[in-house]
Design a protein around this motif. Structure first.
Motif, mmCIF file in Angstrom:
data_model
loop_
_atom_site.group_PDB
_atom_site.id
_atom_site.type_symbol
_atom_site.label_atom_id
_atom_site.label_comp_id
_atom_site.label_asym_id
_atom_site.label_seq_id
_atom_site.Cartn_x
_atom_site.Cartn_y
_atom_site.Cartn_z
ATOM 1 N N TYR A 15 0.818 -1.209 0.000
ATOM 2 C CA TYR A 15 0.000 0.000 0.000
ATOM 3 C C TYR A 15 0.849 1.255 0.000
ATOM 4 C CZ TYR A 15 -3.469 3.385 1.514
ATOM 5 O OH TYR A 15 -4.293 4.477 1.598
ATOM 6 N N ASP A 16 0.459 2.144 -0.866
ATOM 7 C CA ASP A 16 1.128 3.433 -0.900
ATOM 8 C C ASP A 16 0.060 4.501 -0.696
ATOM 9 O OD1 ASP A 16 3.474 5.202 -1.678
ATOM 10 O OD2 ASP A 16 1.936 5.850 -3.089
ATOM 11 N N THR A 17 0.377 5.494 0.115
ATOM 12 C CA THR A 17 -0.670 6.452 0.458
ATOM 13 C C THR A 17 -1.041 7.336 -0.720
ATOM 14 O OG1 THR A 17 0.934 8.023 1.286
ATOM 15 C CG2 THR A 17 -0.045 6.537 2.894
ATOM 16 N N ILE A 18 -0.203 7.381 -1.722
ATOM 17 C CA ILE A 18 -0.532 8.198 -2.884
ATOM 18 C C ILE A 18 -1.143 7.355 -4.001
ATOM 19 C CG2 ILE A 18 0.370 9.796 -4.617
ATOM 20 C CD1 ILE A 18 0.655 10.916 -1.845
ATOM 21 N N HIS A 19 -0.591 6.173 -4.201
ATOM 22 C CA HIS A 19 -1.040 5.365 -5.339
ATOM 23 C C HIS A 19 -1.996 4.243 -4.973
ATOM 24 C CE1 HIS A 19 2.758 7.107 -6.968
ATOM 25 N NE2 HIS A 19 1.927 7.354 -7.948
ATOM 26 N N GLY A 20 -2.203 4.033 -3.717
ATOM 27 C CA GLY A 20 -3.082 2.933 -3.331
ATOM 28 C C GLY A 20 -2.352 1.602 -3.382
ATOM 29 N N ILE A 21 -3.091 0.557 -3.660
ATOM 30 C CA ILE A 21 -2.488 -0.777 -3.665
ATOM 31 C C ILE A 21 -1.657 -0.963 -4.922
ATOM 32 C CG2 ILE A 21 -2.995 -3.234 -3.847
ATOM 33 C CD1 ILE A 21 -5.312 -2.828 -1.975
#
Lengths: 1075, 438
Positions: free
Chosen positions: A112-118
């Motif tokens: 998970y990335d807070t900018i790009h999502g999963i």
């Protein structure tokens, strides 16, 4: 001391392309725990890397194990520039610390990335080796189990309920630190996620410590919340109910001691402090006077010494729980003041009071059967049979505070003091209702800029003291009241307070079920409908919705304005609820939850509850419309037409919800009831005044029709809104409690969903009315949407409909709903459900049986269930709830009460206690209570239900159970916090697209974690927060979501398996636990 | 100040148009004379910055007005009255309505889909109203859009974590996503799956009545499948089935499409218009099974896509059947003997034998030329089917004739190429039989 944490990175899949040139990625992984970091090798040029790393070992304190998450970062190796982060996985290893829960975490986690999502998935293996620690001064509390479930978890038995635990930690919000100006949004989000993860770990650990101190081994009804106070900081707080739980087992093979021992500290840590505290909930507690009169002795002498000295565990930083404020008669202390800044001095005041309270307590020990240590609050909403003796009504308190910066995170005194006040308030309300406990207790906040509304609510109740302490009860003495209570199907409705000194005006009648004790005409509660309650017909969701405009203001002015509005809102919400209840011809509300949300220029109030017709309570009168005094003919007609519509609606609703109590025949023909009633009167004779009241009894009839006056446009609006509430279409039922009375034959099909809607008010100068209309429509439309979307599930019931409102910014109204659609089998009726219902009852029944094993009443319990008429009922002589008697007398109307409330609020907090009453009638569904009809089917199919396909299906439900399945193991609590941000809002499909993706991602991550723990379902799932901020003009949006639940393994309930397998299951569980 | 606002607003418009250039709806932009400014990213950012400062209500109105038009990859926000800013519904098990899915696949816009659904009478089912329908449709469309990425590599759908979809639903989603309209595929069959063709999709859309969006999806599916199997060894149909998790039938159809695209068979000529896709698909199946490299060796790359070159060379040897006069006569007499009395069209068969035989053998001998391979079907129609049709042969006649025509060749003493002949005629026979209809 220590534990060894081991992690292994196996593989990745579906990674994003990080190198445009080759369309591939050179991925490697960093594994971090505390301050130690390990790295895997780079797996070049692949989107599906196979690292198959060695075991990374971390040797750490168990304190850290509890606080810290395991942090896994996937990166793309770049020879020339800095490595790019692909995303992260935070793994909470708490479930591994509890020997009974999961033993290994293994599975695919979304990266998970807070900018790009999963962005792809990673396969990880995590294990913990924990060394036994006998250090009694330790700071960790490994081994204490946490449950979000607000009832005794299935498969467990509560050996003892210790009571309320709470804790609160504060910190600065990284989003508001100076560094945030220079770091990337990603870094800031990650800092925040990590901090909150740490804080909730710490919170859980501290609560665990408290539980161990109390001698418990588990927390049920664990409710954790975040307050994002913006500039002033970040508060994470939690409440729960400490219990000693034992694994359910029919054989004595798996016994109590399996896990208390595995959590060595529970004993070790306990012993030193025990001496001091034992009296509180131990043998010292005499059973001389029953809870119906818990506070009778309160104001008497303070001769006996305090049963304990307020022990202040040095380990804890939070101060709140150390202050033992207790049953001080309310001295009308100005709880807070709307400007909360004066909390400092107040604190000292509180402390002083504490001292007196402690002294007084010695005398009142007789009444303090439960949890004398702090607040007699229980976050539970469902109880084992006979736990709940009487229910008084809803008690709630609110207070408006001004936030200021939290100067020292280690001293969260202010916030603690605030909650302390509220709890105090609640307690005194409960006392006014003649109750010694508050059940279904919850707390929440609403924050707008620097104003914060704190709310607490619960249901005043009298509990069976038997469950509150260890050891056996001194049966010989006077306590038969509990051994032989009123029939379980109606007992809880009987009033706990003294009818002569009622806290508010209410019409009492004899219980329509047992005809022996008084019941009110309407009952409001925050708990679930007790399983054994006798209910006529079906229930339905009832909502009161309200918008109030307020002027924009700052600081104290603002706070005052809000405080002034609050009581009116409460009053109106209450009126709406009442009207709607009558309109549906019902007489009780369960699961009542009132939320007041504050925005810059408006206040939103939303009250949701499930209305039912309790057989024990009198039939509600109709609603009568009264026109203006003027003899205007037009008007008259208008009034009549409205009246007709209302009557029609009531008739229609009666049919819809199958409310057809046999009251008419009863009254007309002359019922068979007189006999029991007569008897009850006999018993009553030694209590005051029973005769003339019972006389009143019949005459009351229907005369108490609710009168609505149409004298201005407001009232017209009200009536309109009353009538515009659409009832659910055929095939649908709705409730916000766990289950719907009258439906038992659930199929296994469940569909949990979350829906969020945000409305922008385009017109700046809206009136209260139009605003109300908009808000009401918003909620109604949401429901309509659900019906439509879930139409393929018909017949079904939307259970646990949990509405949350917020005012994210000016002119925006946000409503989020989480609920579960449960399909039931229409054709298969009565028989089907009886077995099922009986099943459940029995499972829980284990509990009392076990508990009162050595009490004489063991057998009386179930048998009274059958008979419905226990013999030697002694009608309680209800003592006055002294200090509030006068108060109650004064309030002859609601308006009066309102005024009082308004007074209170000026002093800073609002309190409400509600409840009313009227008549009676009978007929209980006895079949419903036949507990012993069937053995618990047990099966050992656990392994079958998962494995198989590459992705485990994970069911989620906000309820504490899954229909048609049995929970065989609780794997630990899921408590996750995510932030998602985007700077390309339009490209992601606007806010809707953004949030849609995010919610789906959150679900996915929850499921992945559960699956990795070896589970196949989440029960008691809830989305606590969903904070959305958007700026379409900047093409940006940010959203925070907090979810929690219990990860479980459940198996399909195969009917009628031989009882022998029960032992097997017990053994398996034990074996699992031991591994 | 007012003018200032106005201008900025129009910039705003302009920017939007700029962003959505790909949709081709850029008209608005040109009406303002700021092309240069907007084109430079720097200026753009500058204007956007200023915009933030002067965000007005008009602008919000402008934005919502503008975004009625769908942008690629995004959805138009609800054009609802004013109010609903955000509206999502997410189920733990992803809720997907098959009807809406079909509408989405068919390329309906949200609003059109709502109309269709309303006409379909869904509303009566649940006392719903148009708003509810709109909201539901939006939700589903969003879900499908999010799923689309996964559907493009179906294997991912099974082990992704984002959507929890029961296996049978996954199968349905994939199958429907890869389903195509016969009318559409008929248009692109045998064409190169290239950008050029893609540009013609509007015309095809106009001609076939299939929405452009749906055309694009179908075309991209063809292309994607083509690209993937191009590099794979092993049997074509099996590869398609495994990689795209399609049903056998659909996998065969895709194999046909890939095969046609690879060999660029001409299918668009007027004379071929009467043939359906299924006719061609059948023929493709025959060709794949018998004439490709894979028919003899099943572990070669492209084995099922390219025709067996050796075989095509060998076909030249068949020429003897028409160049050798004796052989031709012998062949004719054998066939005629066998046919006599068995069919009403005997006279025509006898009369046309040499023509027909020449036609078929010529087709065979020319197949080494790529150009002639492309014309394979048209040749079959011109050289064989049309003459027969004008003589009113029945399909039974065709079958009879071809059977005897093939078998008789075996009896010819001097004809040595029995194996090649069988391999050739087997396919020709079944293709012609399939293609022989009105």
């Amino acid at each position: 001391m220590p534990g060894k944490l081991k992690a292994k990175i196996v593989a990745g899949r579906h990674l994003p392309v990080m190198d445009r040139a080759s369309d591939l990625t050179d991925a490697f992984v960093e594994v971090k725990f505390g301050n130690t970091t390990f790295k895997t090798d780079v797996f070049p040029k692949s989107l599906n890397p196979q690292w198959n790393s060695e075991w990374f070992k971390f040797e750490v304190d168990d304190e850290d194990l509890q606080d810290e998450p395991l942090q896994i970062t996937v990166l793309d190796h770049d020879t020339y520039s800095a490595n790019d982060a692909i995303g992260k996985v935070y793994i909470d290893i708490d479930p591994l610390l509890c020997t009974e829960a999961a033993s290994v975490i293994s599975g695919w986690f979304p990266i998970y990335d807070t900018i790009h999502g999963i962005r792809g998935e990673i396969n990880v293996l995590v294990k913990v080796e924990l060394f036994n620690d006998l250090n009694r001064f330790r700071q960790s509390s490994c081994g204490v189990k946490f449950f979000c479930t607000t009832s005794i978890p299935r498969g467990y038995r509560a050996a003892m309920v210790h009571g309320f635990v709470e804790e609160l930690v504060v910190n600065e919000d990284p989003e508001y630190q100076w560094i945030d100006r220079i770091r990337t949004p990603r870094a800031s989000n990650e800092a925040r996620q990590r901090l909150i993860s740490l804080m909730s770990g710490e919170l859980q650990r501290k609560i665990g410590l408290k539980v161990l101190e109390m001698g418990g081994n588990a927390v049920v009804g664990y409710l954790q919340c975040f307050d994002l106070e913006g500039e002033s900081g970040l508060v994470v707080r939690a409440i729960g109910t400490a219990c000693t739980l034992e694994k359910h087992s029919s054989g004595s093979l798996v016994n109590t001691h399996t896990h208390p021992n595995t959590a060595p500290a529970s004993n070790a840590c306990n012993s030193p402090s025990k001496d001091g505290k034992e009296p509180v909930f131990g043998e010292d507690l005499p059973s001389s006077s029953g809870p119906p009169t818990p506070f009778r002795n309160l104001p008497t002498s303070s001769s006996s010494p305090p049963p304990f000295s307020p022990c202040k565990p040095c380990s804890r930083q939070s101060s709140s729980s150390d202050t033992d404020l207790s049953l001080t008669p309310k001295t009308g202390m100005g709880s807070g003041g709307s400007a909360g800044k004066e909390a400092g001095p107040l604190k000292t005041l509180l402390r002083q009071q504490t001292q007196t309270a402690l002294e007084q307590r010695g005398a009142s020990s007789s009444g303090l059967l439960l949890n004398a240590r702090e607040f007699p609050f229980f976050t539970l909403t469902s109880f084992p049979p006979s736990f709940l003796v009487h229910v008084g009504g809803v008690v709630s308190a609110r207070s408006v505070k001004l936030l200021d910066r939290i100067h020292n995170p280690d001293e969260p005194e202010t916030r603690d003091a605030w909650w302390e006040e509220l709890r105090q308030e609640i307690k005194s309300h409960a006392k006014a209702l003649g109750c010694h406990a508050v059940v279904g207790y919850s707390e929440n906040t609403s924050i707008c800029e620097e104003v914060c509304i704190l709310s607490a609510s619960g249901t005043a109740a009298i509990l069976n003291p038997r469950y509150m302490r260890e050891g056996c009860l001194d049966i010989g003495s006077t306590d038969q009241r509990f051994d032989d209570p009123s029939p379980p199907s109606c007992g809880f409705c009987h009033i706990p307070y003294d009818e002569l000194n009622m806290p508010f005006p209410a019409q009492l009648t004899y219980c329509y079920n047992c005809r022996r004790q008084k019941v009110p005409d309407v009952l409001f509660t925050t708990i679930n409908l007790p399983a054994e309650a006798a209910v006529t017909g079906k229930g339905c969701l009832i909502q009161a919705r309200l918008c109030r405009l307020k002027k924009k203001a700052q600081g104290e002015v603002n706070a005052t304005a809000i405080s002034n509005l609050l009581p009116f809102m409460e009053y109106e919400l209450h009126t709406q609820l009442m009207n709607k209840l009558k309109l549906r011809s019902m007489n009780a509300l369960f699961g009542l939850h009132i939320q007041i949300s504050v925005g810059e220029n408006m206040l939103l109030g939303l009250a949701s509850a499930t209305g039912v017709y309790l057989t024990a309570l009198p039939a509600p009168g109709g609603i009568q419309i009264a026109g203006k005094a003027s003899g205007d003919l037009n008007n008259e007609q208008h009034v009549q037409s409205i009246q007709k519509r209302i009557n029609d609606t009531i008739a229609k609703n009666k049919e819809l919800y199958q409310i057809n109590p046999p009251e008419l025949t009863e009254e007309g023909v002359g019922s068979p009831i007189p006999e029991p009633r007569h008897r009850s009167r006999l018993f009553r004779s030694h209590s005051e005044s029973s005769d003339e009241v019972s006389e009143l009894d019949l005459s009351h009839g229907k005369k108490d029709a609710f009168v609505l006056e149409i004298d201005d446009t407001d009232a017209v609006e009200d009536i309109h809104s009353l009538l515009t509430d659409a009832s659910p279409p055929t095939g649908f039922y709705t409730c916000n409690t766990e289950t719907m009375p009258g439906i038992y034959n659930w199929t296994t099909a469940v569909q949990m969903f979350t829906s969020v809607r945000v409305l922008r008010l385009s017109n700046a100068n809206l009136s209260n009315q139009s605003l109300n209309k908009i808000f009401t429509d918003l909620c109604e439309n949401l429901l309509k949407s659900f019906y439509f979307k879930l139409r393929s599930n018909i017949p079904c019931c939307l259970c646990h409909l949990n509405f949350t409102v917020a005012v994210p910014e000016e002119e925006l109204i946000q409503v989020s709903v989480t609920a579960v659609a449960m399909t039931f089998d229409k054709d298969q009726n009565q028989e089907g459900f009886i077995t099922k219902g009986g099943n459940e009852t029995e499972e829980q029944l284990q509990f009392p049986l076990e508990l009162c094993a050595d009490s004489s009443s063991t057998n009386a319990q179930p048998s009274s269930k059958f008979s419905g008429v226990p013999e030697n009922t002694i009608v309680s002589s209800r003592a006055a709830s002294v200090d509030y008697g006068s108060f109650a007398d004064r309030c002859s109307t609601w308006l009066e009460l309102l005024r009082l409330k308004a007074n209170t609020i000026r002093r800073g907090s609002v309190k409400t206690s509600r409840r009313t009453q009227s008549l009676a009638h009978s007929v209980s569904s006895l079949e419903h209570c036949s507990p012993l009809t069937e053995g618990r089917p047990r099966s050992l199919r656990s392994s079958r239900s998962f494995g198989g396909s590459s992705v485990t299906m994970v069911k989620m439900t906000p309820l504490s159970f899954l229909p048609g399945t049995r929970i065989i193991k609780f794997l630990g609590i899921i408590n996750m916090f995510f932030i998602r941000e985007t700077t390309s809002l339009r490209e992601e499909g606007g806010v809707s697209g953004f949030l849609h993706t995010f919610i789906a991602e959150v679900f996915a991550m929850v499921r992945a974690h559960v699956a990795a723990l070896g589970g196949n379902a989440v029960v008691s799932y809830s989305m606590k927060d969903c904070v959305l901020m958007e700026n379409p003009n900047k093409n940006q949006a940010q959203c925070l979501i907090n979810v929690s639940g219990d990860a479980v393994i459940c198996v399909r309930e195969t009917d009628q398996e031989p009882m022998t397998s029960m032992t097997n299951i017990g053994q398996t569980c034990a074996a699992d636990g031991a591994t | 100040m007012l003018t200032d606002k106005l201008i900025l607003t129009s910039y705003y418009f302009a920017f939007f148009n700029f962003a959505s250039e790909k949709t081709g709806s850029w008209k608005f932009f040109s009406s303002f004379n700021f092309g240069a400014a907007v084109n430079s990213g720097k200026m753009l950012r500058f204007f956007l910055k200023r915009l933030e400062l002067i965000v007005t209500r008009d602008m919000n109105a402008a934005v919502s007005h503008r975004s009625d038009q769908p942008m690629p990859g995004t959805l138009s926000p609800r054009d609802c009255k004013m109010a609903v800013e955000l509206d999502v519904f997410v189920g733990n098990t992803t809720i997907m309505d098959e009807e809406v899915y079909q509408l989405w696949l068919d390329g309906y816009t949200v609003n059109d889909a709502v109309k269709v659904r309303m006409a379909g009478g869904v509303l009566d089912e649940c006392e719903a109203n148009q708003d509810v329908l709109l909201s539901d449709t939006m939700d589903q469309y969003r879900t499908f859009q999010m799923c689309e990425r996964l559907l493009q590599s179906p294997a991912k759908l099974a082990n992704q974590l984002l959507f929890q979809i029961p296996p049978h639903r996954q199968t349905m989603l994939i199958e429907r996503y890869y389903a195509f309209d016969d009318v559409f595929v008929r248009e692109v069959l045998g064409k190169k799956l290239s950008k050029g063709t893609k540009k013609d999709l509007d015309d095809i859309s106009a001609k076939t009545g299939v929405t452009l969006k749906s055309c694009r999806r179908q075309f991209d599916n063809f292309k994607r499948v083509f690209k993937v199997v191009e590099e794979l060894k092993g049997p074509l149909v099996e590869n398609i089935r495994q990689h795209f998790l399609l049903s056998d039938k659909l996998a065969r159809d895709y194999a046909a499409i890939v095969f046609f695209a690879n060999n660029r068979f001409e299918t668009g000529k007027k004379k071929l218009q009467y043939l359906t896709f299924q006719d061609f698909a059948f023929c493709a199946g025959q060709l794949i099974n018998n004439w490709t490299v894979g028919a003899v060796d099943n572990m070669v790359e492209d084995m099922d896509v390219d025709l067996d070159k050796e075989f095509l060379q060998e076909l030249k040897e068949l020429k003897i059947l028409i160049t050798d006069k004796d052989l031709l006569d012998q062949h004719k007499s054998l066939v005629c003997t066998a046919l006599r009395g068995k069919t009403k069209a005997f006279a025509e068969m006898e009369a046309n034998f040499k023509n027909l035989s020449r036609g078929l053998v010529n087709i065979a001998t020319k197949l080494t030329n790529t150009k002639d391979v492309r014309d394979f079907f048209i040749d079959l129609v011109e050289k064989f089917i049309e003459p027969c049709r004008s003589d009113r042969w029945t399909p039974a006649d065709i079958k009879l004739y071809l059977t005897h025509y093939t078998n008789s060749a075996h009896i010819l003493d001097s004809f040595k190429h029995q194996a090649v002949w069988d391999r050739y005629m087997g396919v020709i026979k079944s293709c012609i039989y399939k293609m022989y209809h009105d």
